[in-house]
Design an enzyme around this catalytic site. Structure first.
Site, PDB file in Angstrom:
ATOM      1  CD1 TRP A 136      -6.304  -6.896   8.006  1.00 55.89           C
ATOM      2  CD2 TRP A 136      -4.572  -7.616   6.784  1.00 55.89           C
ATOM      3  NE1 TRP A 136      -5.159  -6.584   8.679  1.00 55.89           N
ATOM      4  CE2 TRP A 136      -4.086  -7.013   7.951  1.00 55.89           C
ATOM      5  CE3 TRP A 136      -3.647  -8.161   5.857  1.00 55.89           C
ATOM      6  CZ2 TRP A 136      -2.711  -6.923   8.233  1.00 55.89           C
ATOM      7  CZ3 TRP A 136      -2.303  -8.073   6.129  1.00 55.89           C
ATOM      8  CH2 TRP A 136      -1.847  -7.453   7.310  1.00 55.89           C
ATOM      9  CD  GLU A 147      -3.021  -0.875   2.338  1.00 56.39           C
ATOM     10  OE1 GLU A 147      -2.719  -0.133   3.296  1.00 56.39           O
ATOM     11  OE2 GLU A 147      -4.048  -1.569   2.313  1.00 56.39           O
ATOM     12  CG  ASP A 207      -9.338  -7.296  21.452  1.00 59.52           C
ATOM     13  OD1 ASP A 207     -10.334  -7.594  20.756  1.00 59.52           O
ATOM     14  OD2 ASP A 207      -9.424  -6.778  22.575  1.00 59.52           O
ATOM     15  CD  GLU A 253      -4.460  -5.244   3.487  1.00 55.58           C
ATOM     16  OE1 GLU A 253      -3.262  -5.491   3.251  1.00 55.58           O
ATOM     17  OE2 GLU A 253      -4.822  -4.308   4.248  1.00 55.58           O
ATOM     18  CB  ALA A 290      -9.747   2.477   6.801  1.00 57.00           C
ATOM     19  CE1 TYR A 334      -9.061  -4.094   6.469  1.00 56.22           C
ATOM     20  CE2 TYR A 334      -8.083  -2.732   4.750  1.00 56.22           C
ATOM     21  CZ  TYR A 334      -7.996  -3.785   5.648  1.00 56.22           C
ATOM     22  OH  TYR A 334      -6.860  -4.541   5.702  1.00 56.22           O
TER      23      TYR A 334
END
Ligand code: MG
Length: 340
Positions: free
Chosen positions: A289, A168, A295, A255, A261, A229
């Site tokens: 991804w 990216e 977490d 991805e 994001a 995302y």
């Protein structure tokens, strides 16, 4: 009487030969179709599509591993095998961290992790994306060239391998920075490997895919990465992607995630469904991804899950459950066809 005996003899020979012959053909078919890569073979790009060796459009769907320096446990044959057997992945992305304690600091350690995943994908017969997971790759050209020279020399003759030379980029110019970087690395790879797919990064976290229109790289089998995302990137990014596709540009979603994001935040199911429909409509291949127990929303495992394979549904995060169901739904037909 004699002629009857001869007839029977011919009949026995005929039946024997036919059985043998048909067994032979079946064996051959079974061997040829035993794995995903046996079935689909060498990939190539034609217009905006990826084709298999027989010239049919192919869509690959699978998972991305997390940064290698921060989630090394999953860079194993055991995890790859589970993601194939239980999750029906036809592709795995090995994300090799470059900065922040990654390849630049520990080239041998990181190379080992990547080659372990490549070896596993070759052995088990799926495709593998070798990802230079970097946000400043134009500053690391020499290291990238060394790395991809080694990878393409060792693995370029396997149809399994797909090179992703820049994860990216940040806010960099396609024309002045990213295209020259890509051409440089592509020249290194193409000396060793004339044909495997190479995915190049596009400006602004691999979103501005329309920036490459009218200024494509002059080499064969090049794809351009689109990342998103679903909690953040919406219709405006699909419009950008569509603009590129209409200009005949092959996109590869190396991805995407179910989170916002930053990898965390909400899961927007309605938006995820819109993206899923878009990817299928446009025959876009993808890696989700990511395989990790960090977490955060995009991880497929709960933080309490420490096993590197054998996960039951209670050990998966919400994203994990959604992704496993979706991969099994979309890819099972491919795996079923391998044993036919
Ligand atoms: Mg090759």
């Amino acid at each position: 009487m004699k002629s009857i005996k001869i007839t029977i003899l011919y009949l026995i020979i005929f039946v024997f030969l036919s059985c043998n012959n048909s067994d032979g053909i079946n064996d051959q078919d079974n061997n040829q179709n035993k794995t995903v890569v046996n079935k689909f073979g060498q990939l190539s790009i034609d217009g905006s599509n990826i084709l298999d060796e027989s010239g049919n459009v192919i869509v690959l769907r699978g998972m991305s591993l997390f940064w290698s320096q921060w989630a090394p446990n999953y860079f194993t044959e055991e995890t790859v095998k589970w993601l194939i057997d239980d999750w029906k992945c036809t592709i795995i992305r090995a994300a090799m961290g470059v900065e922040n304690g990654g390849y630049l600091d520990n080239p041998n350690t990181e190379y080992e992790k990547i080659s372990t995943v490549i070896d596993a994908c070759i052995k088990l017969g799926i495709y593998v994306v070798v990802d230079w997971h970097d946000h400043n790759a134009e500053d690391h050209l020499e290291s990238a060239n060394d790395f991809f020279d080694k990878i393409s020399k060792s693995y370029g003759h396997y149809p399994n391998v797909i090179y992703e030379i820049y994860n990216e980029p940040l806010d960099e110019s396609w024309n002045n920075v990213l295209k020259p970087y890509s051409e440089n690395v592509i020249n290194v790879i193409r000396k060793n490997d004339p044909d495997n797919l190479i995915i190049v990064g596009t400006p602004n976290w691999s979103q501005d895919v329309d920036d490459v229109i009218g200024n494509l790289i002059d080499s064969n089998n090049i794809a351009y990465s689109l990342h998103f995302y679903t909690g953040t990137h919406r219709e405006w990014l699909r419009e950008k992607a569509n603009k590129a596709i209409l200009a005949n540009i092959p996109l590869f979603i190396s991805e995407w995630g179910l989170s916002e994001a930053d990898g965390n935040g909400i899961i927007d199911i309605a938006e995820t469904n819109l993206w899923a429909d878009f990817m299928e409509l446009k025959n876009l291949s993808w890696c989700n991804w990511s395989v990790n127990n960090k977490d955060e929303t995009s991880s497929i495992l709960l933080p309490t899950t420490t096993a590197i394979s054998g996960w039951n549904d209670n050990e998966l995060s919400e994203a994990g459950k959604i992704m496993k169901d979706y991969l099994v739904k979309m890819n099972s037909e491919i795996f079923d066809s391998l044993s036919e």
